[in-house]
Design a protein around this motif. Structure first.
Motif, short mmCIF file in Angstrom:
data_model
loop_
_atom_site.label_atom_id
_atom_site.label_comp_id
_atom_site.label_asym_id
_atom_site.label_seq_id
_atom_site.Cartn_x
_atom_site.Cartn_y
_atom_site.Cartn_z
N GLN A 145 -57.24 -3.82 -94.34
CA GLN A 145 -56.69 -4.11 -93.03
C GLN A 145 -55.92 -2.89 -92.53
OE1 GLN A 145 -55.91 -6.68 -95.62
NE2 GLN A 145 -57.95 -7.38 -95.06
N LEU A 146 -56.14 -2.57 -91.26
CA LEU A 146 -55.46 -1.44 -90.62
C LEU A 146 -54.67 -1.94 -89.42
CD1 LEU A 146 -58.44 1.11 -90.61
CD2 LEU A 146 -56.57 0.96 -92.27
N VAL A 147 -53.42 -1.52 -89.33
CA VAL A 147 -52.57 -1.94 -88.22
C VAL A 147 -51.97 -0.71 -87.56
CG1 VAL A 147 -50.57 -3.29 -87.51
CG2 VAL A 147 -52.06 -4.14 -89.34
N GLU A 148 -52.29 -0.51 -86.29
CA GLU A 148 -51.73 0.60 -85.53
C GLU A 148 -50.44 0.19 -84.85
OE1 GLU A 148 -56.32 0.81 -84.73
OE2 GLU A 148 -54.75 -0.70 -84.80
N ALA A 166 -59.39 4.22 -88.11
CA ALA A 166 -60.51 3.73 -88.88
C ALA A 166 -60.51 4.39 -90.26
CB ALA A 166 -61.82 4.02 -88.15
N ALA A 167 -61.14 3.72 -91.21
CA ALA A 167 -61.17 4.22 -92.58
C ALA A 167 -62.58 4.16 -93.13
CB ALA A 167 -60.24 3.40 -93.47
N ARG A 168 -62.90 5.15 -93.94
CA ARG A 168 -64.18 5.13 -94.65
C ARG A 168 -63.97 5.79 -96.00
NH1 ARG A 168 -67.67 9.50 -94.61
NH2 ARG A 168 -69.44 8.08 -94.39
N PRO A 169 -64.75 5.37 -96.99
CA PRO A 169 -64.59 6.00 -98.31
C PRO A 169 -65.03 7.45 -98.30
CG PRO A 169 -65.77 3.91 -98.45
CD PRO A 169 -65.72 4.29 -97.01
N THR A 170 -64.49 8.21 -99.15
CA THR A 170 -64.86 9.62 -99.38
C THR A 170 -64.63 10.49 -98.16
OG1 THR A 170 -67.23 9.22 -98.97
CG2 THR A 170 -66.45 8.97 -101.21
N TYR A 171 -65.70 11.07 -97.60
CA TYR A 171 -65.56 12.14 -96.61
C TYR A 171 -65.33 11.61 -95.21
CZ TYR A 171 -67.75 14.39 -100.56
OH TYR A 171 -68.04 14.83 -101.82
N PHE A 193 -55.37 3.91 -101.13
CA PHE A 193 -55.44 4.49 -99.79
C PHE A 193 -55.91 5.93 -99.84
CE2 PHE A 193 -54.52 4.91 -95.42
CZ PHE A 193 -53.81 6.07 -95.20
N ASP A 194 -55.54 6.66 -100.88
CA ASP A 194 -55.89 8.07 -100.92
C ASP A 194 -57.37 8.31 -101.22
OD1 ASP A 194 -54.37 8.78 -104.19
OD2 ASP A 194 -56.01 7.46 -103.60
N SER A 195 -58.13 7.25 -101.42
CA SER A 195 -59.57 7.40 -101.61
C SER A 195 -60.34 7.30 -100.28
CB SER A 195 -60.10 6.35 -102.58
OG SER A 195 -60.03 5.05 -102.01
N TYR A 196 -59.61 7.04 -99.19
CA TYR A 196 -60.24 6.89 -97.89
C TYR A 196 -59.99 8.09 -97.00
CZ TYR A 196 -60.97 1.97 -98.98
OH TYR A 196 -61.37 0.80 -99.56
N ALA A 197 -61.02 8.49 -96.28
CA ALA A 197 -60.84 9.39 -95.15
C ALA A 197 -60.48 8.54 -93.94
CB ALA A 197 -62.12 10.17 -94.89
N MET A 198 -59.67 9.08 -93.08
CA MET A 198 -59.17 8.32 -91.93
C MET A 198 -59.54 9.02 -90.63
SD MET A 198 -57.72 5.82 -93.47
CE MET A 198 -56.90 5.02 -92.10
N GLY A 199 -59.81 8.21 -89.63
CA GLY A 199 -60.13 8.77 -88.33
C GLY A 199 -59.35 8.08 -87.23
N GLY A 241 -57.84 -4.28 -99.87
CA GLY A 241 -58.89 -3.47 -100.45
C GLY A 241 -58.70 -3.28 -101.94
N THR A 242 -59.75 -2.81 -102.58
CA THR A 242 -59.71 -2.61 -104.02
C THR A 242 -59.50 -1.16 -104.40
OG1 THR A 242 -62.12 -2.43 -104.05
CG2 THR A 242 -61.18 -4.61 -104.43
N SER A 243 -59.61 -0.27 -103.44
CA SER A 243 -59.41 1.16 -103.71
C SER A 243 -58.08 1.61 -103.15
CB SER A 243 -60.54 1.97 -103.07
OG SER A 243 -61.80 1.59 -103.58
#
Length: 124
Positions: A3-6, A98-103, A31-37, A27-29
């Motif tokens: 969940q993301l809250v702005e 927004a968030a996505r795993p890795t890059y 936060f530092d495993s996600y790239a953010m946009g 989430g199960t991962s």
């Protein structure tokens, strides 16, 4: 599920500044495993990429905001920031994180998780 809250949006005069925050939870991962946009959508326009930050804190910004906006992250508090300076009326939009795993990516379709958005209005 992440969940993301702005937060941090509002009304500001041209030339002013705002700092948006986006805090992640769940989430199960970690936060530092996600790239953010950060993306934004102005009335009547498509959503557009504003900037992104990788897991290693490499950043990229759209041409329209480069030199005025800066993205950063604090993994200790699961938060990504968008510092917006020298705001212009054309920056008026709903801003989404927004968030996505890795890059990180400039393509909105590649992001897995989205916040609900926060309104930024810049008056002239």
């Amino acid at each position: 599920q992440v969940q993301l809250v702005e937060s941090g949006g509002g009304l500001v005069q041209a030339g002013g500044s705002l700092r948006l925050s986006c805090t992640a939870s769940g989430g199960t991962s970690s936060f530092d495993s996600y790239a953010m946009g950060w993306f934004r959508q102005a009335p009547g326009k498509e959503r557009e990429f504003v900037g992104g930050i990788s897991r290693t804190e490499r950043t990229i910004h759209a041409d329209s905001v480069r030199g005025r906006f800066a993205i950063s992250r604090d993994n200790a508090v699961n938060t990504v920031y968008l510092q917006m300076n020298n705001l212009r009326p054309e920056d008026t939009a709903v801003y989404y994180c927004a968030a996505r795993p890795t890059y990180f990516s400039v393509y909105e379709y590649s992001y897995n998780y989205w916040g609900q958005g926060t309104q930024v209005t810049v008056s002239s």
